[in-house]
Design a protein around this motif. Structure first.
Motif, PDB file in Angstrom:
ATOM      1  N   THR A  23       0.844  -1.193   0.000  1.00  0.00           N
ATOM      2  CA  THR A  23       0.000   0.000   0.000  1.00  0.00           C
ATOM      3  C   THR A  23       0.881   1.245   0.000  1.00  0.00           C
ATOM      4  OG1 THR A  23      -1.669  -1.205   1.235  1.00  0.00           O
ATOM      5  CG2 THR A  23      -1.837   1.197   1.261  1.00  0.00           C
ATOM      6  N   ARG A  24       1.954   1.191   0.768  1.00  0.00           N
ATOM      7  CA  ARG A  24       2.866   2.329   0.840  1.00  0.00           C
ATOM      8  C   ARG A  24       3.505   2.629  -0.520  1.00  0.00           C
ATOM      9  NH1 ARG A  24       7.750   2.968   5.236  1.00  0.00           N
ATOM     10  NH2 ARG A  24       8.722   4.779   4.279  1.00  0.00           N
ATOM     11  N   ALA A  25       3.943   1.571  -1.201  1.00  0.00           N
ATOM     12  CA  ALA A  25       4.543   1.754  -2.526  1.00  0.00           C
ATOM     13  C   ALA A  25       3.502   2.293  -3.506  1.00  0.00           C
ATOM     14  CB  ALA A  25       5.110   0.433  -3.035  1.00  0.00           C
ATOM     15  N   THR A  26       2.273   1.805  -3.390  1.00  0.00           N
ATOM     16  CA  THR A  26       1.202   2.266  -4.278  1.00  0.00           C
ATOM     17  C   THR A  26       0.970   3.763  -4.098  1.00  0.00           C
ATOM     18  OG1 THR A  26       0.186   0.083  -4.117  1.00  0.00           O
ATOM     19  CG2 THR A  26      -1.186   1.846  -5.003  1.00  0.00           C
ATOM     20  N   LYS A  27       1.028   4.218  -2.837  1.00  0.00           N
ATOM     21  CA  LYS A  27       0.853   5.649  -2.566  1.00  0.00           C
ATOM     22  C   LYS A  27       1.992   6.470  -3.178  1.00  0.00           C
ATOM     23  CE  LYS A  27      -0.411   6.909   1.641  1.00  0.00           C
ATOM     24  NZ  LYS A  27      -0.471   6.887   3.129  1.00  0.00           N
ATOM     25  N   GLU A  28       3.217   5.971  -3.069  1.00  0.00           N
ATOM     26  CA  GLU A  28       4.368   6.664  -3.661  1.00  0.00           C
ATOM     27  C   GLU A  28       4.221   6.762  -5.183  1.00  0.00           C
ATOM     28  OE1 GLU A  28       7.059   8.142  -2.178  1.00  0.00           O
ATOM     29  OE2 GLU A  28       6.005   7.758  -0.298  1.00  0.00           O
ATOM     30  N   ILE A  29       3.798   5.649  -5.786  1.00  0.00           N
ATOM     31  CA  ILE A  29       3.612   5.609  -7.240  1.00  0.00           C
ATOM     32  C   ILE A  29       2.521   6.592  -7.650  1.00  0.00           C
ATOM     33  CG2 ILE A  29       2.788   4.162  -9.149  1.00  0.00           C
ATOM     34  CD1 ILE A  29       4.294   1.818  -7.711  1.00  0.00           C
ATOM     35  N   ALA A  30       1.437   6.624  -6.874  1.00  0.00           N
ATOM     36  CA  ALA A  30       0.343   7.542  -7.179  1.00  0.00           C
ATOM     37  C   ALA A  30       0.825   8.988  -7.101  1.00  0.00           C
ATOM     38  CB  ALA A  30      -0.815   7.304  -6.219  1.00  0.00           C
ATOM     39  N   LYS A  31       1.681   9.285  -6.114  1.00  0.00           N
ATOM     40  CA  LYS A  31       2.222  10.643  -5.963  1.00  0.00           C
ATOM     41  C   LYS A  31       3.035  11.033  -7.190  1.00  0.00           C
ATOM     42  CE  LYS A  31       3.377  10.741  -1.321  1.00  0.00           C
ATOM     43  NZ  LYS A  31       4.461  10.750  -0.322  1.00  0.00           N
ATOM     44  N   ARG A  32       3.817  10.076  -7.687  1.00  0.00           N
ATOM     45  CA  ARG A  32       4.732  10.377  -8.782  1.00  0.00           C
ATOM     46  C   ARG A  32       4.056  10.329 -10.145  1.00  0.00           C
ATOM     47  NH1 ARG A  32      10.983   9.432  -8.980  1.00  0.00           N
ATOM     48  NH2 ARG A  32      11.402   9.133 -11.180  1.00  0.00           N
ATOM     49  N   TYR A  33       3.116   9.415 -10.303  1.00  0.00           N
ATOM     50  CA  TYR A  33       2.527   9.199 -11.639  1.00  0.00           C
ATOM     51  C   TYR A  33       1.034   9.461 -11.709  1.00  0.00           C
ATOM     52  CZ  TYR A  33       6.844   6.650 -12.418  1.00  0.00           C
ATOM     53  OH  TYR A  33       8.156   6.300 -12.517  1.00  0.00           O
ATOM     54  N   GLY A  34       0.382   9.606 -10.569  1.00  0.00           N
ATOM     55  CA  GLY A  34      -1.064   9.751 -10.578  1.00  0.00           C
ATOM     56  C   GLY A  34      -1.781   8.423 -10.593  1.00  0.00           C
ATOM     57  N   GLY A  35      -1.074   7.328 -10.341  1.00  0.00           N
ATOM     58  CA  GLY A  35      -1.751   6.030 -10.246  1.00  0.00           C
ATOM     59  C   GLY A  35      -1.030   4.920 -10.984  1.00  0.00           C
ATOM     60  N   LEU A  36      -1.406   3.700 -10.664  1.00  0.00           N
ATOM     61  CA  LEU A  36      -0.744   2.532 -11.253  1.00  0.00           C
ATOM     62  C   LEU A  36      -0.967   2.439 -12.756  1.00  0.00           C
ATOM     63  CD1 LEU A  36      -1.476  -0.247  -8.620  1.00  0.00           C
ATOM     64  CD2 LEU A  36       0.664   0.949  -9.032  1.00  0.00           C
ATOM     65  N   ALA A  37      -2.161   2.810 -13.210  1.00  0.00           N
ATOM     66  CA  ALA A  37      -2.450   2.704 -14.644  1.00  0.00           C
ATOM     67  C   ALA A  37      -1.528   3.616 -15.440  1.00  0.00           C
ATOM     68  CB  ALA A  37      -3.905   3.051 -14.906  1.00  0.00           C
ATOM     69  N   SER A  38      -1.350   4.854 -14.943  1.00  0.00           N
ATOM     70  CA  SER A  38      -0.463   5.799 -15.635  1.00  0.00           C
ATOM     71  C   SER A  38       0.959   5.275 -15.671  1.00  0.00           C
ATOM     72  CB  SER A  38      -0.461   7.154 -14.925  1.00  0.00           C
ATOM     73  OG  SER A  38      -1.752   7.503 -14.526  1.00  0.00           O
ATOM     74  N   LEU A  39       1.358   4.642 -14.577  1.00  0.00           N
ATOM     75  CA  LEU A  39       2.715   4.098 -14.522  1.00  0.00           C
ATOM     76  C   LEU A  39       2.883   3.004 -15.564  1.00  0.00           C
ATOM     77  CD1 LEU A  39       5.494   3.608 -13.399  1.00  0.00           C
ATOM     78  CD2 LEU A  39       4.480   2.067 -11.759  1.00  0.00           C
ATOM     79  N   GLY A  40       1.892   2.104 -15.652  1.00  0.00           N
ATOM     80  CA  GLY A  40       1.955   1.043 -16.659  1.00  0.00           C
ATOM     81  C   GLY A  40       2.127   1.617 -18.051  1.00  0.00           C
ATOM     82  N   ASP A  41       1.368   2.682 -18.338  1.00  0.00           N
ATOM     83  CA  ASP A  41       1.483   3.333 -19.650  1.00  0.00           C
ATOM     84  C   ASP A  41       2.885   3.886 -19.848  1.00  0.00           C
ATOM     85  OD1 ASP A  41      -1.146   2.737 -19.930  1.00  0.00           O
ATOM     86  OD2 ASP A  41      -1.878   4.767 -19.526  1.00  0.00           O
ATOM     87  N   ARG A  42       3.404   4.557 -18.823  1.00  0.00           N
ATOM     88  CA  ARG A  42       4.747   5.137 -18.912  1.00  0.00           C
ATOM     89  C   ARG A  42       5.789   4.058 -19.207  1.00  0.00           C
ATOM     90  NH1 ARG A  42       5.615  10.073 -16.227  1.00  0.00           N
ATOM     91  NH2 ARG A  42       7.836  10.087 -16.670  1.00  0.00           N
ATOM     92  N   LEU A  43       5.684   2.938 -18.497  1.00  0.00           N
ATOM     93  CA  LEU A  43       6.679   1.880 -18.644  1.00  0.00           C
ATOM     94  C   LEU A  43       6.604   1.228 -20.013  1.00  0.00           C
ATOM     95  CD1 LEU A  43       6.781  -0.106 -15.302  1.00  0.00           C
ATOM     96  CD2 LEU A  43       8.533   1.356 -16.300  1.00  0.00           C
ATOM     97  N   LEU A  44       5.382   1.048 -20.513  1.00  0.00           N
ATOM     98  CA  LEU A  44       5.241   0.299 -21.758  1.00  0.00           C
ATOM     99  C   LEU A  44       5.477   1.174 -22.982  1.00  0.00           C
ATOM    100  CD1 LEU A  44       2.168  -1.836 -20.713  1.00  0.00           C
ATOM    101  CD2 LEU A  44       4.539  -2.580 -20.939  1.00  0.00           C
TER     102      LEU A  44
END
Length: 129
Positions: A23-44
């Protein structure tokens, strides 16, 4: 054990690290990218390789350190050192990072349990042409 279930393993400098989406990592990711979905897009969809390297190093540090932080929390008498971004940069090659991308995506799927309800993919080739 629960961590095993939600962890993906990578090896850096001869040491194995578990990537865990907490949960903590998810919050950090959300802070940086606005959420897990956005991160997936960024990575791919990353065009800029250097940018991708920075993102991957940050993510590996974040996710690998979750398992270390969990260990330190549960075993305060035998604390382990956290993995730094500098260490990751020194002990890996860009090719390694590209390979870790799968482990990162894997740890996120495990963390969000999306892989449990993954629907069959429609045939991509069917619509081509």
């Amino acid at each position: 054990n629960m961590e095993q279930e939600r962890a993906a393993l990578i090896t850096i400098g001869g040491k194995e690290y578990e990537l865990v989406l907490t949960t903590r990592a998810t919050k950090e990711i959300a802070k940086r990218y606005g959420g897990l979905a956005s991160l997936g897009d960024r990575l791919l969809n990353t065009e800029n390789f250097e940018l991708a390297l920075d993102e991957l190093v940050w993510l590996i540090a974040l996710l690998a350190n979750q398992s270390i932080l969990i260990h330190n929390f549960q075993h305060p008498e035998e604390k382990r050192d956290l993995l730094t971004e500098e260490a990751i940069e020194l002990l890996t090659t860009p090719t390694d990072l590209a390979e870790y991308k799968d482990a990162i995506m894997d740890s996120m799927l495990r963390g969000t349990k999306r892989f449990v309800e993954s629907e069959p993919q429609p045939e991509k080739n069917a619509s081509a042409g």
